[in-house]
Write a protein that holds these residues in place. Structure first.
Motif, mmCIF file in Angstrom:
data_model
loop_
_atom_site.group_PDB
_atom_site.id
_atom_site.type_symbol
_atom_site.label_atom_id
_atom_site.label_comp_id
_atom_site.label_asym_id
_atom_site.label_seq_id
_atom_site.Cartn_x
_atom_site.Cartn_y
_atom_site.Cartn_z
ATOM 1 N N GLU A 117 0.882 -1.020 -0.112
ATOM 2 C CA GLU A 117 0.031 -0.040 -0.026
ATOM 3 C C GLU A 117 0.879 1.287 -0.011
ATOM 4 O O GLU A 117 0.591 2.259 -0.824
ATOM 5 N N ALA A 118 2.005 1.116 0.692
ATOM 6 C CA ALA A 118 2.876 2.274 1.025
ATOM 7 C C ALA A 118 3.408 2.589 -0.629
ATOM 8 O O ALA A 118 3.732 3.601 -1.207
ATOM 9 N N SER A 121 1.134 4.241 -2.882
ATOM 10 C CA SER A 121 0.708 5.550 -2.538
ATOM 11 C C SER A 121 1.713 6.408 -3.248
ATOM 12 O O SER A 121 1.755 7.648 -3.080
ATOM 13 N N VAL A 124 3.247 9.393 -0.975
ATOM 14 C CA VAL A 124 2.371 10.504 -0.506
ATOM 15 C C VAL A 124 2.172 10.270 0.978
ATOM 16 O O VAL A 124 1.525 9.551 1.235
ATOM 17 N N ASP A 126 0.294 11.296 3.882
ATOM 18 C CA ASP A 126 -1.082 11.914 4.403
ATOM 19 C C ASP A 126 -1.753 11.088 5.219
ATOM 20 O O ASP A 126 -1.562 9.536 5.505
ATOM 21 N N GLY A 128 -4.786 9.782 4.723
ATOM 22 C CA GLY A 128 -5.393 8.750 3.700
ATOM 23 C C GLY A 128 -4.337 7.432 3.918
ATOM 24 O O GLY A 128 -4.607 6.487 3.645
ATOM 25 N N LEU A 129 -3.006 7.608 3.860
ATOM 26 C CA LEU A 129 -2.325 6.568 3.670
ATOM 27 C C LEU A 129 -2.449 5.641 4.891
ATOM 28 O O LEU A 129 -2.415 4.320 4.692
ATOM 29 N N GLN A 130 -2.553 6.193 6.163
ATOM 30 C CA GLN A 130 -2.757 5.506 7.470
ATOM 31 C C GLN A 130 -3.948 4.590 7.240
ATOM 32 O O GLN A 130 -4.046 3.755 7.660
ATOM 33 N N ARG A 132 -5.841 3.852 4.694
ATOM 34 C CA ARG A 132 -5.463 2.928 3.656
ATOM 35 C C ARG A 132 -4.849 1.466 4.112
ATOM 36 O O ARG A 132 -5.205 0.455 4.045
ATOM 37 N N ARG A 246 6.568 8.463 8.766
ATOM 38 C CA ARG A 246 6.046 9.602 8.065
ATOM 39 C C ARG A 246 6.295 10.912 8.953
ATOM 40 O O ARG A 246 6.464 11.981 8.099
#
Length: 258
Positions: A117-118, A121, A124, A126, A128-130, A132, A246
């Motif tokens: 997933e990282a 992405s 990026v 943000d 939203g990453l966490q 997801r 992050r």
């Protein structure tokens, strides 16, 4: 006096001879010779035999599932604990992903899913990453929990149904006993005993199959709950790892770059 005494003795002897045999009198020649468990099984009706065989198979399935799932839980739990402790160290997600490699255990798949997933992405960083990553981890946890729990449902089924199957064998055996009484026109224990013994054997086998199944099922449920807790801890460690990276703005996960 002697003639009266002899007359009374003769009348008493004739009365004893004409008296009906008590219902509980047993003709030992009619009693079955073998009332051992195997002898009762061999002499049982085909329906009772089928019930007994089914309960024996259910008991064998119970112990097989117990052995297989116990080994699986111990191996999976030990590996999950080892990988979770490794995540507590000063690792980056890239390093954790490289260590996991292409392994198929639960924690390795959590790490691979998080890294995937990282990577998708594009770096990026943000909120939203966490979110997801959390969704992916939740899905992997659910899949791994279902996988480790496979086979335990049959134990619940055996524990719930085996006593009733044994009861069916009991009822059928008692029915045969009464039919034997009716056909022989006697209430001799020699006629009643085999059917009652077969019925009680079916009940005993039902309990032998059901009781271990319930105990083993509860034991495995506790083990699976502990395993799920380990997966939850591994997911929490991965979320902390993502959050730390992050904050440090150091989030390059592309395998091509590696």
């Amino acid at each position: 006096m002697q003639s009266k005494s002899r007359l009374r003795h003769a009348v008493f002897t004739i009365a004893l001879a004409l008296a009906p045999t008590p219902a509980f009198a047993i003709d030992e020649a009619l009693l079955p010779r073998n009332l051992s468990p195997w002898g009762m099984f061999v002499g049982a009706d085909i329906i009772v035999k089928t019930v007994m065989v089914g309960l024996a198979v259910a008991s064998l399935v119970t112990w097989t599932v117990w052995l297989a799932k116990t080994i699986e839980l111990r191996r999976s739990g030990a590996l999950a604990l080892q990988r979770t402790r490794a995540l507590e160290g000063n690792l980056t997600l890239v390093e954790a992903s490289v260590r996991a490699g292409d392994a198929h255990d639960a924690v390795a798949q959590l790490i691979q899913s998080c890294a995937k997933e990282a990577e998708l992405s594009g770096g990026v960083l943000d909120d939203g990453l966490q979110e997801r990553v959390a969704l992916r981890l939740e899905r992997v946890e659910a899949a791994m929990s279902r996988q480790i729990a496979r086979g335990t449902g049959v134990l619940a089924t055996i524990g719930a149904t085996a006593p009733f199957v044994g009861l069916f064998g009991t009822v059928w055996g008692i029915m045969n006993a009464f039919i034997g009484i009716s056909e022989s026109h006697t209430t001799s224990l020699a006629v009643v005993a085999p059917g009652i013994a077969e019925a009680l054997l079916a009940t005993a086998l039902g309990l032998v199959a059901a009781i271990p199944a319930v105990v083993i099922y509860n034991h495995l449920v506790r083990g699976i709950a502990n395993y799920r807790a380990l997966l939850g801890e591994a997911s929490a460690q991965l979320m902390l790892l993502v959050s730390r990276q992050r904050d440090h703005r150091d989030f390059r996960l592309s395998r091509a770059a590696e």
